[in-house]
Design an enzyme around this catalytic site. Structure first.
Site, PDB file in Angstrom:
ATOM      1  N   MET A 188      30.569  70.852  -5.733  1.00  0.00           N
ATOM      2  CA  MET A 188      30.730  71.574  -6.996  1.00  0.00           C
ATOM      3  C   MET A 188      30.910  70.655  -8.122  1.00  0.00           C
ATOM      4  SD  MET A 188      32.627  75.105  -6.664  1.00  0.00           S
ATOM      5  CE  MET A 188      34.189  74.746  -6.776  1.00  0.00           C
ATOM      6  N   MET A 223      42.397  63.453  -2.432  1.00  0.00           N
ATOM      7  CA  MET A 223      41.626  63.397  -3.685  1.00  0.00           C
ATOM      8  C   MET A 223      40.824  64.792  -3.772  1.00  0.00           C
ATOM      9  SD  MET A 223      39.273  59.770  -3.350  1.00  0.00           S
ATOM     10  CE  MET A 223      40.184  58.125  -3.550  1.00  0.00           C
ATOM     11  N   LYS A 271      39.814  68.342   4.126  1.00  0.00           N
ATOM     12  CA  LYS A 271      40.763  68.880   3.224  1.00  0.00           C
ATOM     13  C   LYS A 271      40.652  70.417   2.983  1.00  0.00           C
ATOM     14  CE  LYS A 271      42.137  68.419  -1.561  1.00  0.00           C
ATOM     15  NZ  LYS A 271      41.324  69.676  -2.345  1.00  0.00           N
ATOM     16  N   GLN A 313      32.845  82.074  -5.686  1.00  0.00           N
ATOM     17  CA  GLN A 313      34.039  81.883  -5.166  1.00  0.00           C
ATOM     18  C   GLN A 313      35.434  81.838  -6.007  1.00  0.00           C
ATOM     19  OE1 GLN A 313      32.180  78.260  -3.751  1.00  0.00           O
ATOM     20  NE2 GLN A 313      34.195  77.573  -3.978  1.00  0.00           N
ATOM     21  N   GLY A 326      36.052  61.287  -2.616  1.00  0.00           N
ATOM     22  CA  GLY A 326      35.968  62.072  -1.046  1.00  0.00           C
ATOM     23  C   GLY A 326      34.703  62.390  -1.094  1.00  0.00           C
ATOM     24  N   HIS A 327      33.710  62.689  -2.221  1.00  0.00           N
ATOM     25  CA  HIS A 327      32.427  63.187  -1.921  1.00  0.00           C
ATOM     26  C   HIS A 327      31.658  62.152  -1.451  1.00  0.00           C
ATOM     27  CE1 HIS A 327      33.983  65.880  -5.439  1.00  0.00           C
ATOM     28  NE2 HIS A 327      33.580  66.687  -4.307  1.00  0.00           N
TER      29      HIS A 327
END
Length: 295
Positions: free
Chosen positions: A30, A187, A152, A61, A36-37
């Site tokens: 998103m 993160m 996560k 969502q 992290g991405h």
């Protein structure tokens, strides 16, 4: 790196890769990209010849309109970051009008029974319906061989795996361990909304989670009392406990005598930010270390 905002040209590129026999990996996001991405994308690169990432803030969502409106959107910076680091081959950046041309109220949806309505799903009605629907739509567009998701969002990962099984999708789902800041904070795109003081207190969530893990590995099974004690620790640090669940890591149902691995699922409110985290705890003969924190 190519960027597509429409479905048809992306599909044409996918068909070209398929004719060439290329293996495709996919990372849906998103946006507001952080390390992290990028870790997900590096993992994707190891599994395929080409990597596709999507950046789409999915309105379906969000159970609260305010959360959707305030979700950080940094599309230009995200594209520049991916281009500079040569992370992916294609970025797909559709608008809600592209993904939901008839509007949300007229959109066919996907819902995974059971997993959609428990735990986080009970707290956020409709959230996992939105997740399952958009991920399935993106899978249909990208047609990946492999898709990478962060641990996560533990329940989300379980839900996507179940959806792939139920719908007979020929996609390998790869879970990638949580990436953390030096002080242990998981993160998240939302961390940027923390004030300086809140950012200093935020790692208490991970520390409290590790404390629960150590108590469980030490033999404690009074989980209700553990949760009460953990919530007291969070409040003492200025966090507002939201939910803390200790569940079977496979089924996400209550722990039984046969449970080999449990998962601690925690969330807490800190200022305007809802922090989430989780840790898997081995209840069998092989113990899990405090550092073995999954996300």
């Amino acid at each position: 790196m190519q960027t597509f905002a429409e479905i048809a040209p992306l599909r044409e590129q996918i068909r070209t890769w398929r004719r060439e026999g290329r293996r495709i990996a996919f990372v849906p996001t998103m946006g507001n990209l952080h390390e992290g991405h990028l870790t997900l994308m590096r993992k994707a690169r190891k599994h395929a010849d080409v990597v596709v990432a999507s950046i789409f803030v999915n309105p379906m969502q969000f159970d609260k309109a305010e959360d959707l409106q305030t979700y950080p959107r940094t599309l230009e910076q995200d594209i520049a970051k991916l281009s500079q680091q040569n992370m992916v081959d294609v970025v797909f950046t559709p608008t809600p009008e592209v993904m939901y041309p008839a509007g949300l109220d007229n959109q066919t949806f996907v819902e995974v029974p059971g997993l959609s309505s428990i735990l986080e799903g009970e707290l956020r009605p409709g959230h996992f319906r939105g997740v399952a629907t958009i991920v399935n739509k993106l899978f249909n567009i990208v047609q990946p061989d492999v898709a990478c998701f962060g641990e996560k969002d533990f329940q989300q990962l379980a839900l996507i795996r179940q959806m792939v099984i139920d719908l007979e999708l020929d996609i390998k789902i790869v879970g990638v361990p949580t990436v953390r800041e030096m002080d242990g904070l998981a993160m998240s795109s939302r961390n940027g909304k923390l004030t300086v003081d809140e950012r200093q207190r935020a790692p208490v969530l991970a520390r409290t989670m590790r404390w629960i893990s150590s108590q469980m590995r030490g033999g404690r099974t009074d989980y209700d009392e553990l949760v009460i004690d953990a919530n007291d620790q969070l409040r003492a640090a200025g966090l507002q406990p939201d939910k803390c669940f200790i569940r079977d890591a496979v089924t996400l149902l209550p722990v039984t005598e046969g449970t080999q691995q449990a998962v601690i699922l925690m969330s807490s409110q800190l200022g305007k930010v809802r922090l989430i985290d989780n840790q898997v705890v081995d209840l069998g003969p092989t113990q899990t270390s405090d550092e073995d924190i999954a996300e």
